[in-house]
Design an enzyme around this catalytic site. Structure first.
Site, PDB file in Angstrom:
ATOM      1  N   ASP A 106      33.656  45.040  43.462  1.00 36.09           N
ATOM      2  CA  ASP A 106      33.897  43.619  43.198  1.00 36.09           C
ATOM      3  C   ASP A 106      33.567  42.736  44.392  1.00 36.09           C
ATOM      4  O   ASP A 106      34.269  42.755  45.399  1.00 36.09           O
ATOM      5  CB  ASP A 106      35.371  43.439  42.817  1.00 36.09           C
ATOM      6  CG  ASP A 106      35.692  42.018  42.382  1.00 36.09           C
ATOM      7  OD1 ASP A 106      34.763  41.308  41.955  1.00 36.09           O
ATOM      8  OD2 ASP A 106      36.852  41.617  42.481  1.00 36.09           O
ATOM      9  N   ASP A 334      28.744  37.084  41.487  1.00 30.58           N
ATOM     10  CA  ASP A 334      29.917  37.940  41.320  1.00 30.58           C
ATOM     11  C   ASP A 334      29.577  39.186  40.516  1.00 30.58           C
ATOM     12  O   ASP A 334      29.163  39.100  39.364  1.00 30.58           O
ATOM     13  CB  ASP A 334      31.027  37.144  40.617  1.00 30.58           C
ATOM     14  CG  ASP A 334      32.308  37.945  40.447  1.00 30.58           C
ATOM     15  OD1 ASP A 334      32.521  38.889  41.216  1.00 30.58           O
ATOM     16  OD2 ASP A 334      33.082  37.615  39.537  1.00 30.58           O
TER      17      ASP A 334
END
Length: 459
Positions: A106, A334
């Site tokens: 992440d 992201d």
């Protein structure tokens, strides 16, 4: 997460970032590592059982994103789509002897944390889904007054027991949707298996040993298959920052199309950089500057100047892409969000232009959650769809193929996999679906993002 389609998710509140410094963890050292990088496989499983799963997981992910509070390692990345997650996973082995755990990769968060065996409300997870610190001879929680404890957001010194000499460092992370992870901030030996088959041992990796995990963002369907999160953000406690001094303060990854059969290998590479890969001299590598948002220093912001569709520039006011004085707006790359989300004004122009230019008939009915779906059942080959191009800061052009922003939601039906940012002060997000097939390098030393369509298929 997730890497969910959300990726890659798990964002800490805005103030989380204020207390993070930019010093790499001096305790994280590599033993028997390659000369210049670590290359790890990214694990990606089959796609969502339904498109609504990607949307629901993105919803939770975005609720967190919008509430801000020279060496190398190359590793496999695994997709979690088959478990109801659009994330990509990294397989790490924690402890002595090592215990295998899948963590969401992440870029939208900093903390590395895992579910631990003493988790009080993890009864719905089998014992094998947690890290067992009591079975590791190298596990060691930080002392409450250890300098590493102060790197945590809202360093919880009020939880310190001033009467005990060895009071452990406790962490408590709460999220905008009520999700939280809490436990002991600790250090441990980590073993990583590279794509070449060699093992890399890291001593003193700082991570959170979670004893209390609750809420949809960290225990819902989007998190299925994961045992925790490998934060790759810009803060000092992220995995990439802790290894930064040893591996050149950069990392890269390639997220491959999981719909292909057999699925190609995705990977995460810490250090080395694009020059470490056997790219040809003809390979075009584009770079765009990374912006810093002082109010959200965890995220990797880029600048969008304009969008064109089939060569026609859309009438979007450049101001909609800017970060304002309150830290709102901008565009984040992201890995933990699946779809791409554009500020509402820009999204409406994209939707209008694509709808006008698409040559295929509309689907009989819209797939729930999407605004444009077409019937491609009559196409014998890959259907002809409008071409999208982003002009970025520094003159770079990001031109993903249509399969990166049209998602087959059922046989013969393809939907525009771009959504509007509903939050009035939210930022745009380039999700992991839009990134597929590109090799992306996050260079924190030079504060730039590099990308190329070459190099992903290399072993």
């Amino acid at each position: 997460m997730p890497v969910l389609s959300i990726s890659p998710f798990f964002l800490l509140i805005l103030l989380f970032s204020f207390f993070l410094t930019h010093l790499p963890n001096p305790n994280a050292t590599a033993v028997a590592a390659p000369a210049d990088f670590l290359k790890l496989p990214l694990l990606h499983k089959p796609p969502f059982s339904s498109p609504s799963q990607s949307l629901s997981s993105d919803t939770h992910r975005l609720s967190l994103l919008f509430s801000r509070p020279n060496p190398t390692l190359k590793s496999p990345l695994i997709s979690g789509a088959s478990t109801g997650s659009g994330q990509y996973f990294v397989d790490i082995r924690l402890g002595t002897p090592p215990q295998s755990l899948l963590l969401v990769a992440d870029t939208g968060s900093d903390l590395v944390w895992v579910k631990c065996s003493a988790c009080r409300n993890c009864s719905h997870h089998p014992p094998s889904s947690a890290f067992l610190p009591r079975h590791s001879s190298s596990f060691s929680p930080f002392h409450c007054f250890d300098p590493h404890c102060r790197l945590l957001p809202h360093a919880p010194h009020h939880l310190c027991n001033h009467t005990r000499l060895h009071s452990p460092c406790r962490f408590l992370y709460s999220y905008a949707d009520g999700s939280l992870s809490s436990g002991f901030f600790s250090k441990e030996t980590t073993t990583l298996k590279s794509l070449s088959g060699s093992e890399i041992h890291l001593k003193g990796l700082s991570f959170g040993c979670g004893f209390r995990i609750s809420g949809p963002s960290v225990s819902g369907a989007q998190f299925n298959g994961a045992r925790g999160v490998m934060g790759l953000g810009r803060g000092s406690i992220s995995f990439s920052s802790q290894l930064g001094r040893r591996f050149g303060n950069k990392f890269s990854y390639c997220l491959m199309d999981y719909t292909l059969s057999p699925p190609p290998t995705s990977f995460l590479m810490i250090g080395g950089g694009l020059h470490s890969l056997p790219l040809t001299n003809a390979t075009k590598i584009s770079y765009t500057p990374l912006q810093i948002n002082p109010l959200s220093p965890t995220f990797y912001y880029i600048t969008i100047h304009s969008i064109t569709i089939d060569g026609v520039k859309l009438p979007i006011n450049p101001a909609v892409w800017e970060i304002d004085e309150q830290g709102n707006g901008g565009t984040v790359v992201d890995s933990g969000t699946t779809l791409t989300y554009l500020t509402k004004t820009a999204y409406e122009e994209v939707l209008k232009s694509v709808r006008r230019r698409v040559k295929l008939p509309n689907a009989a009915e819209l797939t729930p959650g999407f605004d444009l779906c077409v019937n491609a059942s009559g196409e014998s080959r890959r259907p002809s769809l409008p071409r999208l191009r982003f002009r970025l800061g520094g003159g770079a052009v990001f031109a993903p193929p249509p399969r990166n922003y049209f998602l087959e939601t059922e046989e013969g039906v393809m939907c525009l996999a771009i959504r509007a940012v509903e939050s009035g002060n939210g930022f745009s997000v380039i999700g992991n679906l839009m990134q597929q097939g590109f090799l992306l390098e996050f260079d924190k030393e030079e504060s730039r993002l590099g990308f190329t369509r070459r190099g992903c298929g290399l072993p």
